[in-house]
Design an enzyme around this catalytic site. Structure first.
Site, PDB file in Angstrom:
ATOM      1  N   ASP A  64       0.811  -1.223   0.000  1.00 50.27           N
ATOM      2  CA  ASP A  64       0.000   0.000   0.000  1.00 50.27           C
ATOM      3  C   ASP A  64       0.845   1.275   0.000  1.00 50.27           C
ATOM      4  OD1 ASP A  64      -2.532   1.361   0.115  1.00 50.27           O
ATOM      5  OD2 ASP A  64      -2.204   1.730   2.246  1.00 50.27           O
TER       6      ASP A  64
ATOM      7  N   SER B  55      -6.940   5.752  -0.047  1.00 56.39           N
ATOM      8  CA  SER B  55      -7.229   4.458  -0.656  1.00 56.39           C
ATOM      9  C   SER B  55      -8.713   4.149  -0.522  1.00 56.39           C
ATOM     10  CB  SER B  55      -6.415   3.350   0.027  1.00 56.39           C
ATOM     11  OG  SER B  55      -5.033   3.625  -0.039  1.00 56.39           O
TER      12      SER B  55
ATOM     13  N   GLN C  63      -5.374  -1.331  -6.932  1.00 56.63           N
ATOM     14  CA  GLN C  63      -5.963  -0.404  -5.968  1.00 56.63           C
ATOM     15  C   GLN C  63      -6.556   0.797  -6.685  1.00 56.63           C
ATOM     16  OE1 GLN C  63      -4.238   2.704  -2.835  1.00 56.63           O
ATOM     17  NE2 GLN C  63      -4.086   0.632  -2.001  1.00 56.63           N
TER      18      GLN C  63
END
Length: 298
Positions: free
Chosen positions: A212, A236, A286
């Site tokens: 991430d 996110s 993502q």
């Protein structure tokens, strides 16, 4: 509230964060709790709660089944001063696969919802996309500590000294300055700053944690933006990850990333993670909220 991770070095802090406590509650769900790591903005790092949710799910699955995919949504910002409760629903256990749903809660409301799938060892077809060729090795690239260490700003100092991962950009980093090439792709080398225990489950969770860190940067590169761009807001929205092969996160891994599209205040990035000898170990996707002031849209 006192910080249970205070005084720990970054690697010890990572291990403590992923060492969830089992509350012993057994109703329709399994309940675990874990600490939050301090962050400069006060919000829980998405990779942290994602990795913790994976650990919670792993705790409810037989040892002979390894996690191979996750799909999660970040529902609310987490408070980095508060612990997190994880509720695991044992959705399904079949002959080869197990499925779990983890909900992460703070103050009684969910901040992340994730479904994970596990599989026992099953030989079958094998192929992969090759790793990029002629990539600058990590030893010839500056670390984040070297790039940001001289910057007298608390966020820069946190990124330079308080992360458990050594992250080195193959292209020019965009911490402080934009990439003038506006190319929506990049590659970074990453590994933990020290050795982790020989636990494959821990390494898979730690890989999710690190996945991430930089995944949305290709979106910024495509539009000539840096993290310091005035008025930039990012968060996110969801995260999906597939583990293909075992890997150690305390050895150098190459994270190849690109952004195929951005629209509606959202940007999509995908990534592939390779070992140094070219084995593809994981794939990631993502979507994130990426907003800049309207007068600065290109």
């Amino acid at each position: 509230m006192s910080d249970p991770l205070s005084g720990l070095d970054p690697l010890a802090g990572l291990l403590a964060t992923l060492d969830l406590a089992d509350t012993g509650a057994r109703t329709s769900e399994d309940i675990f709790t874990g600490p939050s790591q301090w962050m400069p903005g006060g919000r829980v790092f998405g990779g942290q709660v994602y990795a913790q949710s994976i650990i919670a799910a792993i705790r409810t699955v037989p040892d002979d089944r390894a996690i191979h995919s996750t799909h999660g949504y970040f529902l609310r910002p987490g408070d980095a001063t508060q612990p997190i409760t994880f509720s695991v629903d044992r959705i399904h256990d079949g002959r080869s696969f197990s499925t779990r749903r983890t909900q992460a809660y703070q103050n009684g409301v969910p901040i992340l919802s994730m479904i994970a799938s596990f599989q026992d060892h099953d030989p079958g077809l094998e192929h992969q996309l090759d790793a990029p060729e002629q990539v600058t090795p990590p030893e010839e690239l500056p670390s984040a500590a070297e790039v940001l260490g001289p910057v007298d700003h608390p966020v820069a100092q946190f990124w330079a000294t308080s992360r458990a991962f050594d992250i080195r950009h193959v292209q020019q980093p965009i911490y402080l300055r934009a990439d003038p090439s506006r190319t929506p792709r990049q590659a970074v080398w990453m590994k933990t700053i020290g050795t982790l225990p020989d636990d494959p489950k821990l390494h898979r969770a730690a890989l999710a944690y690190a996945s991430d860190y930089s995944i949305l940067e290709p979106v910024l590169r495509a539009h000539g933006l840096a993290w310091t761009h005035r008025g930039l807001k990012m968060a996110s929205l969801d995260h999906a990850m597939w583990w293909h092969r075992p890997a150690r996160v305390d050895e150098w891994l190459l994270y190849v990333q690109e952004s195929p599209t951005a629209s509606g205040g959202r940007g999509l990035s995908t990534g592939r993670i390779y070992t140094r000898d070219g084995a593809l170990v994981a794939s990631i996707a993502q979507e994130g909220m990426v907003r800049v002031p309207e007068d600065q849209l290109d």
